[in-house]
Scaffold this active site. Structure first.
Site, PDB file in Angstrom:
ATOM      1  N   HIS B 225     -48.057   6.157  -5.538  1.00 26.02           N
ATOM      2  CA  HIS B 225     -47.204   6.979  -4.029  1.00 26.02           C
ATOM      3  C   HIS B 225     -48.090   5.948  -3.024  1.00 26.02           C
ATOM      4  O   HIS B 225     -46.719   5.762  -2.171  1.00 26.02           O
ATOM      5  CB  HIS B 225     -48.509   8.018  -2.996  1.00 26.02           C
ATOM      6  CG  HIS B 225     -48.316   8.833  -2.298  1.00 26.02           C
ATOM      7  ND1 HIS B 225     -47.248   9.379  -2.081  1.00 26.02           N
ATOM      8  CD2 HIS B 225     -48.449   8.437  -1.395  1.00 26.02           C
ATOM      9  CE1 HIS B 225     -46.830  10.302  -0.979  1.00 26.02           C
ATOM     10  NE2 HIS B 225     -47.688   9.649   0.038  1.00 26.02           N
ATOM     11  N   TYR B 229     -44.969   4.364   0.170  1.00 25.53           N
ATOM     12  CA  TYR B 229     -44.961   4.048   1.514  1.00 25.53           C
ATOM     13  C   TYR B 229     -44.726   2.464   1.210  1.00 25.53           C
ATOM     14  O   TYR B 229     -44.448   1.536   2.392  1.00 25.53           O
ATOM     15  CB  TYR B 229     -46.857   3.679   1.757  1.00 25.53           C
ATOM     16  CG  TYR B 229     -47.035   4.876   2.391  1.00 25.53           C
ATOM     17  CD1 TYR B 229     -46.477   5.020   3.967  1.00 25.53           C
ATOM     18  CD2 TYR B 229     -47.102   6.229   1.474  1.00 25.53           C
ATOM     19  CE1 TYR B 229     -46.783   6.422   3.677  1.00 25.53           C
ATOM     20  CE2 TYR B 229     -47.767   7.195   2.199  1.00 25.53           C
ATOM     21  CZ  TYR B 229     -47.490   8.045   3.169  1.00 25.53           C
ATOM     22  OH  TYR B 229     -47.165   9.092   3.605  1.00 25.53           O
ATOM     23  N   HIS B 376     -36.187  15.749  -1.437  1.00 24.61           N
ATOM     24  CA  HIS B 376     -37.261  14.825  -0.473  1.00 24.61           C
ATOM     25  C   HIS B 376     -36.913  13.613  -0.220  1.00 24.61           C
ATOM     26  O   HIS B 376     -37.068  13.136   0.715  1.00 24.61           O
ATOM     27  CB  HIS B 376     -38.564  15.397  -0.528  1.00 24.61           C
ATOM     28  CG  HIS B 376     -39.309  14.985   0.061  1.00 24.61           C
ATOM     29  ND1 HIS B 376     -40.470  14.425   1.343  1.00 24.61           N
ATOM     30  CD2 HIS B 376     -40.849  13.495  -0.433  1.00 24.61           C
ATOM     31  CE1 HIS B 376     -41.021  13.917   1.313  1.00 24.61           C
ATOM     32  NE2 HIS B 376     -41.228  13.943   0.588  1.00 24.61           N
ATOM     33  N   PHE B 377     -36.914  13.038  -1.774  1.00 24.68           N
ATOM     34  CA  PHE B 377     -37.457  11.394  -1.330  1.00 24.68           C
ATOM     35  C   PHE B 377     -35.871  10.821  -1.679  1.00 24.68           C
ATOM     36  O   PHE B 377     -35.893   9.844  -1.119  1.00 24.68           O
ATOM     37  CB  PHE B 377     -37.805  11.054  -2.611  1.00 24.68           C
ATOM     38  CG  PHE B 377     -37.595  11.465  -3.722  1.00 24.68           C
ATOM     39  CD1 PHE B 377     -36.283  10.459  -4.385  1.00 24.68           C
ATOM     40  CD2 PHE B 377     -37.981  12.418  -5.018  1.00 24.68           C
ATOM     41  CE1 PHE B 377     -35.858  10.736  -5.893  1.00 24.68           C
ATOM     42  CE2 PHE B 377     -37.123  12.173  -6.358  1.00 24.68           C
ATOM     43  CZ  PHE B 377     -36.490  11.631  -6.543  1.00 24.68           C
ATOM     44  N   HIS B 378     -35.132  11.737  -1.100  1.00 30.12           N
ATOM     45  CA  HIS B 378     -33.038  11.052  -0.879  1.00 30.12           C
ATOM     46  C   HIS B 378     -33.458  11.293   0.637  1.00 30.12           C
ATOM     47  O   HIS B 378     -32.590  10.415   1.445  1.00 30.12           O
ATOM     48  CB  HIS B 378     -31.960  11.829  -1.820  1.00 30.12           C
ATOM     49  CG  HIS B 378     -31.696  11.374  -3.157  1.00 30.12           C
ATOM     50  ND1 HIS B 378     -32.708  11.815  -4.384  1.00 30.12           N
ATOM     51  CD2 HIS B 378     -31.132  11.266  -3.560  1.00 30.12           C
ATOM     52  CE1 HIS B 378     -32.045  11.082  -5.358  1.00 30.12           C
ATOM     53  NE2 HIS B 378     -31.657  10.274  -4.815  1.00 30.12           N
ATOM     54  N   ARG B 441     -35.962  19.682 -11.445  1.00 26.57           N
ATOM     55  CA  ARG B 441     -35.198  18.231 -10.971  1.00 26.57           C
ATOM     56  C   ARG B 441     -35.752  17.353 -12.748  1.00 26.57           C
ATOM     57  O   ARG B 441     -35.765  17.934 -13.616  1.00 26.57           O
ATOM     58  CB  ARG B 441     -36.941  16.830 -10.343  1.00 26.57           C
ATOM     59  CG  ARG B 441     -37.414  16.341 -10.996  1.00 26.57           C
ATOM     60  CD  ARG B 441     -38.671  16.117 -10.229  1.00 26.57           C
ATOM     61  NE  ARG B 441     -38.337  14.410 -10.039  1.00 26.57           N
ATOM     62  CZ  ARG B 441     -39.289  14.169  -9.544  1.00 26.57           C
ATOM     63  NH1 ARG B 441     -40.933  14.432  -9.445  1.00 26.57           N
ATOM     64  NH2 ARG B 441     -39.015  12.982  -9.323  1.00 26.57           N
ATOM     65  N   ARG B 442     -34.387  16.311 -12.208  1.00 29.24           N
ATOM     66  CA  ARG B 442     -34.333  15.214 -13.568  1.00 29.24           C
ATOM     67  C   ARG B 442     -34.135  16.114 -15.145  1.00 29.24           C
ATOM     68  O   ARG B 442     -35.071  16.122 -15.999  1.00 29.24           O
ATOM     69  CB  ARG B 442     -36.148  15.002 -14.363  1.00 29.24           C
ATOM     70  CG  ARG B 442     -36.440  13.947 -13.189  1.00 29.24           C
ATOM     71  CD  ARG B 442     -37.945  13.591 -13.399  1.00 29.24           C
ATOM     72  NE  ARG B 442     -37.886  12.145 -12.747  1.00 29.24           N
ATOM     73  CZ  ARG B 442     -38.478  11.769 -12.820  1.00 29.24           C
ATOM     74  NH1 ARG B 442     -40.017  11.838 -13.832  1.00 29.24           N
ATOM     75  NH2 ARG B 442     -39.167  10.206 -12.501  1.00 29.24           N
TER      76      ARG B 442
END
Lengths: 158, 551, 49
Positions: B225, B229, B376-378, B441-442
């Site tokens: 995590h 950041y 989300h993380f894209h 995902r994946r």
């Protein structure tokens, strides 16, 4: 350090919102029993097939427990046992699953049943099957070349 | 007054060190972007990979090369030149250390890449045991981390030297921010270094038979995590310090910007359990405790949102804007150095909303390991962060190479940003929607035995293919611009924009530079959040797992 | 220290309530967006078994 009046208003509002979110999920988890799957029991992954309850995969009626059925799944690369199962509508079921080899996912699409199967650990989730239909079970944690072929099915019938 | 700071240039030799990092980063972007395109096409059901290349092999390439290589190289390169620019040119020893760090990371990258290409390491960038990759893969990634520590040591030593030369003064803002991100990175990477060196490497070499999977995962997510950041904070550096200067405005508050970064240092590490909410073996009370800490780390982002809007509004009003939103019109919409990161900022709004949902304890059951998370993380790293990195490159690359960012390139850069926005709206939007329906995902293309639910996901997967294709055009454009700025743009001077605080008289409190205090609190929080559940995990550990190679 | 402090206070008084109202409106729009999406997914969670 100076903080603008409007920024204070925003931060109080934002923090209060976050506190409300936390309280809602906290009360739901700790008082209404909606904890995320967090079973602490362990198992020898190489002996899964011989140990109860995994020596009898499928839907098993149980007596004298808080739930009516135990739905037992064993995962291994790249399949689930059983490959298909029927559950009566309205049944209160404890889903119990584990893996014989690597990490697998256990996700029942369109439901909240979504847990990791970590080798050596048992995963459990208690729920009431209150909608009829066919629900796809699939592996949602990468486990190897056949990951996307790993599937099973739950039919909730009246 | 301004002209003095505008003329300060990064030392030529420090610039070369920075550029070396950027070359690797952009090569990684080219390779990883191609892999991403192929993934979306495979998953739309329209493409079968030739020559026996596996879907999960290119997925590993995509994750490792973009998530670890591109980000780490770009960030370290950016932070090194930012420190050199604001805290003064490196000494030759520091610069030498920077080169050693660079080459260590590069050799490590090469080792890991070779193993992935030989199909010895199709374990994805999260490399969850008991899938077992070749030892050289783990060793290569260790080199990348160790190299980043050496780069980090350069930043720490340059900071310390500045403080010694300027007693009692708060450090330059960009140097301060680079230092915070470096400290966070070092504390966080201890987790991944521990699992690799103590568990995975001996196990893959055959020195030990078995590995404890739960402990390995916990150590990984202790790192996993703060990793995100570590990607985000350099973008925040640009948003706080560089963007105000580009639009012609001021930094809203120097002290609050520093406070924000300190909050990230404290709260972005003891939160790894929110990636393990669906896992057995962790007490739900400890999961919830880390969920609370995860929510704490939202607050500095709320502060950032306010500061940025305030910077924009203050500038707009100083140019005579009226009405509630009139200031929006005064922003420099023709300047790619502003517009491209601004698209990134906008994308961070849905990205943040999704992040809060992901972290909401049992609500994670709705989205965990669905393609919602990929969506989300894209938005976070692959839009907010990367578009800001592109925005940085548009002035930083020519600044370092002694060239200029021409009008034609500026126009192309804005088109690039628009392509990215459109492509990502299709791809990430479809990912979020399909994820809520349960699509994983994946995973390669699959009809899941003809299941009706899986058939519903296919139109969304086609939309992802469309989005991925548009994004790939965006990648070609940025590579073209990068090559232009590095080798072909006309010679000249490009400014390294550094904003000034709106209120110069407000000196940042020196307590913010008290690292014993902040690192101390960070370590206490980590110990508090992890000690009991981690000891529990060791004491109640099941028998470990043998290695598997299932690809 | 006292001098700059005084200056700052007078400067901020002018800006304080008038010039950042667009910022306040913007962040509240952002806040409402966060709430709406969160409540939406929470509803899905409650609705599903």
């Amino acid at each position: 350090m100076h903080i603008h009046k409007y920024e204070k208003i925003w931060l109080i509002f934002g923090t209060a919102t976050l506190l409300v979110f936390l309280s809602v999920v906290g009360v739901s988890a700790f008082y209404l029993g909606n904890q995320p799957p967090s079973c602490m029991a362990t198992v020898d992954p190489e002996k899964v097939d011989t140990l109860a309850p995994f020596n009898k995969p499928g839907l098993n009626k149980v007596e004298g427990k808080e739930w009516d059925y135990e739905l037992v799944f064993v995962a291994s690369a790249f399949n689930y046992t059983p490959g298909e199962v029927e559950v009566p509508l309205g049944a209160k079921v404890k889903v119990i699953a584990t893996t014989k080899d690597v990490i697998h996912g256990f996700s029942v699409a369109g439901t909240n049943i979504n847990m990791m199967l970590t080798p050596g650990y048992i995963s459990e989730y208690l729920t009431t099957f209150d909608k009829t239909g066919e629900f796809l079970i699939l592996c949602n944690e990468y486990c190897g070349a056949g990951h996307h072929m790993m599937t099973s099915k739950i039919k909730v019938v009246e | 007054m301004k002209t003095v700071s505008e003329k300060i240039k990064v030392d030529r030799l420090d610039g070369k060190l920075g550029m070396a990092h950027f070359y690797v980063a952009f090569i990684a972007l080219a390779i990883g972007g191609l892999a991403g395109l192929l993934q979306t096409l495979v998953r739309s059901g329209k493409l079968v990979l030739p020559a026996g290349i596996g879907y999960y092999q290119i997925l590993t390439v995509h994750g490792v090369v973009l998530g670890l290589v591109l980000t780490t190289f770009f960030i370290m390169g950016f932070q090194l030149v930012a420190v050199s620019r604001t805290a003064g040119t490196f000494t030759s020893k520091q610069r030498m250390a920077g080169w050693i760090g660079f080459w260590t990371m590069t050799i490590g990258t090469f080792m890991a890449a070779v193993m992935i290409l030989l199909n010895e390491a199709s374990v994805l960038y999260t490399f969850y045991a008991p899938l077992q990759a070749h030892a050289l893969f783990y060793l290569g990634l260790t080199f990348v981390i160790v190299g980043s520590w050496i780069d980090g040591a350069v930043i720490i030593s340059a900071y310390a030297a500045w403080r010694k030369r300027n007693p009692g003064k708060p450090s330059p803002l960009l140097t301060f921010m680079s230092l915070v991100n470096t400290l966070m990175w070092i504390i966080a990477t201890i987790g991944v270094a521990a699992t690799v060196l103590l568990q995975l490497l001996p196990w893959s070499l055959g020195l030990v038979d078995r590995v404890d999977v739960a402990i390995s995962r916990t150590l990984f997510w202790y790192f996993g995590h703060p990793l995100v950041y570590f990607w985000l904070l350099p973008a925040y550096m640009a948003w706080y310090v560089v963007i105000p200067k580009i639009i012609g405005g001021k930094i809203f508050s120097d002290s609050l910007a520093r406070l924000t970064f300190i909050l990230f240092l404290l709260f972005s590490i003891p939160v790894g359990f929110h990636h393990q909410l669906m896992e057995p073996g962790i007490d739900p009370a400890w999961k919830f405790f880390q969920v609370i800490l995860t929510f704490m780390v939202i607050i500095p982002s709320l502060m950032t949102a306010f500061s940025l809007f305030a910077t924009f509004e203050t500038y707009g009003r100083s140019k005579g804007a009226t009405g509630l939103f009139g200031w929006m019109k005064k922003l420099p919409w023709g300047d790619a150095r502003f517009v491209v990161p601004f698209i990134g900022m906008l994308s961070f709004i849905p990205a943040g909303a999704g992040g809060i949902i992901n972290a909401s304890n049992q609500m994670n059951q709705v989205v965990h390991n669905t393609i919602w998370v990929t969506g989300h993380f894209h938005l976070t790293v692959a839009t907010a962060v990367i578009l800001t990195f592109f925005g940085i490159s548009y002035w930083l690359i020519p600044h370092l190479t002694g060239r200029t960012f021409t009008k034609a390139m500026n126009k192309l850069a804005i088109i690039q940003g628009v392509f990215w926005a459109i492509g990502m709206t299709f791809m990430s939007g479809a990912m979020h929607a399909a994820g809520l329906l349960g699509a994983p995902r994946r995973s390669s293309f699959s009809e899941y035995g003809g299941a009706a639910q899986a058939a519903e996901w296919i139109p969304y997967q086609v939309a992802q293919g469309v989005g991925g294709t548009i994004l790939f055009v965006g990648i070609i454009l940025i590579l073209y611009i990068f090559i232009n700025l590095a080798f072909f743009a006309p010679k000249g001077e490009e400014e390294f924009p550094i904003g000034e605080a709106a209120d110069e008289s407000e000196k940042a409190p020196m307590v913010l530079e008290n690292w014993k205090l902040w690192i101390g609190i960070a370590v206490l929080l980590i110990l508090f959040a992890y000690t009991i559940p981690f000891v529990d995990m060791i004491q109640n550990a099941p028998i470990g797992s043998k290695g598997y190679k299932l690809w | 220290m006292a001098q700059p402090g005084l200056q700052r206070k007078t400067k901020i008084k002018v800006e304080d309530s008038s010039s950042l109202k667009g910022t306040l409106a913007s962040v509240f729009l952002l806040g409402f967006f966060l709430i709406v999406t969160w409540v939406g997914v929470f509803y899905l969670f409650v609705e599903r078994f």
